[in-house]
Write a protein that holds these residues in place. Structure first.
Motif, PDB file in Angstrom:
ATOM      1  N   GLU A   1      -5.331  -4.926  33.370  1.00 21.81           N
ATOM      2  CA  GLU A   1      -5.223  -4.329  32.028  1.00 21.81           C
ATOM      3  C   GLU A   1      -6.052  -5.115  31.002  1.00 21.81           C
ATOM      4  O   GLU A   1      -6.739  -4.533  30.172  1.00 21.81           O
ATOM      5  CB  GLU A   1      -3.750  -4.281  31.608  1.00 21.81           C
ATOM      6  CG  GLU A   1      -3.484  -3.418  30.421  1.00 21.81           C
ATOM      7  CD  GLU A   1      -3.695  -1.932  30.668  1.00 21.81           C
ATOM      8  OE1 GLU A   1      -3.813  -1.200  29.672  1.00 21.81           O
ATOM      9  OE2 GLU A   1      -3.738  -1.495  31.833  1.00 21.81           O
TER      10      GLU A   1
ATOM     11  N   ALA B   1      -8.867  -2.846  29.446  1.00 22.84           N
ATOM     12  CA  ALA B   1      -8.390  -2.133  28.260  1.00 22.84           C
ATOM     13  C   ALA B   1      -8.574  -2.880  26.946  1.00 22.84           C
ATOM     14  O   ALA B   1      -8.492  -2.277  25.882  1.00 22.84           O
ATOM     15  CB  ALA B   1      -6.912  -1.783  28.429  1.00 22.84           C
TER      16      ALA B   1
ATOM     17  N   THR C   1     -14.701  -2.574  31.216  1.00 23.08           N
ATOM     18  CA  THR C   1     -13.948  -1.837  30.208  1.00 23.08           C
ATOM     19  C   THR C   1     -13.817  -0.377  30.619  1.00 23.08           C
ATOM     20  O   THR C   1     -14.803   0.280  30.959  1.00 23.08           O
ATOM     21  CB  THR C   1     -14.644  -1.926  28.829  1.00 23.08           C
ATOM     22  OG1 THR C   1     -14.790  -3.291  28.470  1.00 23.08           O
ATOM     23  CG2 THR C   1     -13.837  -1.210  27.771  1.00 23.08           C
ATOM     24  N   ARG C   2     -12.592   0.118  30.582  1.00 23.25           N
ATOM     25  CA  ARG C   2     -12.319   1.514  30.943  1.00 23.25           C
ATOM     26  C   ARG C   2     -12.845   2.406  29.817  1.00 23.25           C
ATOM     27  O   ARG C   2     -12.517   2.210  28.660  1.00 23.25           O
ATOM     28  CB  ARG C   2     -10.815   1.686  31.125  1.00 23.25           C
ATOM     29  CG  ARG C   2     -10.375   3.024  31.592  1.00 23.25           C
ATOM     30  CD  ARG C   2      -8.883   3.079  31.781  1.00 23.25           C
ATOM     31  NE  ARG C   2      -8.263   1.934  31.103  1.00 23.25           N
ATOM     32  CZ  ARG C   2      -7.094   1.406  31.393  1.00 23.25           C
ATOM     33  NH1 ARG C   2      -6.380   1.897  32.327  1.00 23.25           N
ATOM     34  NH2 ARG C   2      -6.621   0.391  30.729  1.00 23.25           N
TER      35      ARG C   2
END
Length: 113
Positions: A66, A70, A90-91
């Motif tokens: 995460e 994120a 990075t998503r």
């Protein structure tokens, strides 16, 4: 040292490295993350149940993922101008443009029980 203990220590070190990468240049965020990671590991250092330890290791893995995918840091460059630090990890999600003329359905009158 048991294999689970080694695994937990590995994830502790991994999270410490991850917070240094993710929050690079932001000493306040680095210190806060360092304290939180240490706090959680110290709180759970006496766990003996194998299932509980595996669950905590899974949480550490998820937190690492995460943080890497994120968290986006932005630095103020000028008035109303920010520079975002976006990495390969990075998503990135679809960016749907806002339509001011969109028709919204009326609110439901039915009350939830």
């Amino acid at each position: 040292m048991s294999a689970l203990r080694k695994e937990a220590l590995k994830w502790y070190k991994t999270l410490q490295r991850t917070k240094d990468q993710v929050f690079a240049g932001d000493q306040r965020a680095i210190e806060a993350a360092r304290q939180r990671i240490r706090e959680e590991y110290v709180k759970n250092k006496d766990l003996t149940n194998e299932k509980d330890i595996k669950e905590k290791i899974k949480i550490a893995h998820d937190v690492d993922l995460e943080l890497r995918s994120a968290v986006v840091q932005a630095v103020k460059i000028d008035d109303n101008v920010y520079q975002a630090k976006i990495t390969e990890e990075t998503r990135k999600l679809e960016n749907t443009m806002f339509d001011p003329n969109a028709e919204l359905p009326p609110p439901r009158n039915k009350k939830c029980k």
